[in-house]
Enzyme design. Sequence first.
Site, PDB file in Angstrom:
ATOM      1  N   ASP A 123       0.851  -1.191   0.000  1.00 33.93           N
ATOM      2  CA  ASP A 123       0.000   0.000   0.000  1.00 33.93           C
ATOM      3  C   ASP A 123       0.886   1.240   0.000  1.00 33.93           C
ATOM      4  OD1 ASP A 123      -3.225   0.519   0.957  1.00 33.93           O
ATOM      5  OD2 ASP A 123      -1.817   2.200   1.089  1.00 33.93           O
ATOM      6  N   GLU A 171     -12.124   3.407  -1.278  1.00 36.66           N
ATOM      7  CA  GLU A 171     -11.711   4.519  -2.149  1.00 36.66           C
ATOM      8  C   GLU A 171     -11.459   4.060  -3.573  1.00 36.66           C
ATOM      9  OE1 GLU A 171      -8.266   6.197  -0.305  1.00 36.66           O
ATOM     10  OE2 GLU A 171      -9.412   7.013   1.384  1.00 36.66           O
ATOM     11  N   VAL A 172     -10.968   2.843  -3.728  1.00 36.77           N
ATOM     12  CA  VAL A 172     -10.634   2.333  -5.060  1.00 36.77           C
ATOM     13  C   VAL A 172     -11.622   1.225  -5.419  1.00 36.77           C
ATOM     14  CG1 VAL A 172      -8.870   1.251  -6.498  1.00 36.77           C
ATOM     15  CG2 VAL A 172      -8.187   2.875  -4.717  1.00 36.77           C
ATOM     16  N   HIS A 203     -10.215  -5.403  -3.319  1.00 35.57           N
ATOM     17  CA  HIS A 203      -8.892  -5.609  -2.734  1.00 35.57           C
ATOM     18  C   HIS A 203      -9.015  -6.033  -1.288  1.00 35.57           C
ATOM     19  CE1 HIS A 203      -9.957  -1.318  -2.520  1.00 35.57           C
ATOM     20  NE2 HIS A 203      -9.377  -1.307  -1.329  1.00 35.57           N
TER      21      HIS A 203
HETATM   22  P1  AMP Z   1      -9.726   1.353   0.174  1.00 35.72           P
HETATM   23  O1  AMP Z   1      -9.919   2.587   1.011  1.00 35.72           O
HETATM   24  O2  AMP Z   1     -10.138   0.086   0.874  1.00 35.72           O
HETATM   25  O3  AMP Z   1     -10.351   1.492  -1.195  1.00 35.72           O
HETATM   26  O4  AMP Z   1      -8.172   1.188   0.001  1.00 35.72           O
HETATM   27  C1  AMP Z   1      -7.481   1.664  -1.094  1.00 35.72           C
HETATM   28  C2  AMP Z   1      -6.020   1.632  -0.716  1.00 35.72           C
HETATM   29  O5  AMP Z   1      -5.252   1.762  -1.892  1.00 35.72           O
HETATM   30  C3  AMP Z   1      -5.581   2.733   0.249  1.00 35.72           C
HETATM   31  O6  AMP Z   1      -5.044   2.154   1.431  1.00 35.72           O
HETATM   32  C4  AMP Z   1      -4.520   3.502  -0.547  1.00 35.72           C
HETATM   33  O7  AMP Z   1      -3.452   3.959   0.243  1.00 35.72           O
HETATM   34  C5  AMP Z   1      -4.087   2.475  -1.577  1.00 35.72           C
HETATM   35  N1  AMP Z   1      -3.553   2.984  -2.827  1.00 35.72           N
HETATM   36  C6  AMP Z   1      -4.087   3.952  -3.600  1.00 35.72           C
HETATM   37  N2  AMP Z   1      -3.325   4.149  -4.703  1.00 35.72           N
HETATM   38  C7  AMP Z   1      -2.286   3.277  -4.606  1.00 35.72           C
HETATM   39  C8  AMP Z   1      -1.157   2.991  -5.411  1.00 35.72           C
HETATM   40  N3  AMP Z   1      -0.925   3.646  -6.565  1.00 35.72           N
HETATM   41  N4  AMP Z   1      -0.289   2.038  -5.011  1.00 35.72           N
HETATM   42  C9  AMP Z   1      -0.504   1.376  -3.859  1.00 35.72           C
HETATM   43  N5  AMP Z   1      -1.560   1.590  -3.054  1.00 35.72           N
HETATM   44  C10 AMP Z   1      -2.433   2.533  -3.410  1.00 35.72           C
END
Ligand code: AMP
Length: 115
Positions: A30, A96-97, A101
């Site tokens: 992360d 967020e993504v 995951h």
């Molecule tokens: P979530 O809030 O469960 O969607 O988690 C998304 C995670 O992706 C967060 O912990 C971010 O820090 C991580 N994240 C976002 N962009 C990247 C990236 N380019 N490489 C690695 N982790 C990322």
Amino acid sequence: MGHTIFSKIIKREIPADIVYESELLLAFKDIKPKAPVHILIIPKAEIPKVTDIRGFEHAGLLGEMFDAANKIAKDFGIAKDGFRLVFNCGNNGGQEVNHLHMHLLGGRQMTWPPG
Ligand code: AMP
């Protein structure tokens, strides 16, 4: 579909610190770690979130995600002391993504309840 940052990582269009890869999965560190070990384990298939999981269709994939989590936890030396696996889903879940995951968090004492 296919336009999240994680799709770009899968296609190697942006860099990531990849720690594990198989035909179906990718795992990488992360970028904003919330623990000394914070790895994201993702399917290469574009499944946006937990509510898109179909048990029968995705059973093998989900099993592999847990196998990968156990292997990575061992590799990073956190299997014995314990760790946390998290799936955030949707707004209230803090997702967020929009690419499924599993967070693997370890290397410190976790607290409960999470924020
Ligand atoms: P979530 O809030 O469960 O969607 O988690 C998304 C995670 O992706 C967060 O912990 C971010 O820090 C991580 N994240 C976002 N962009 C990247 C990236 N380019 N490489 C690695 N982790 C990322």
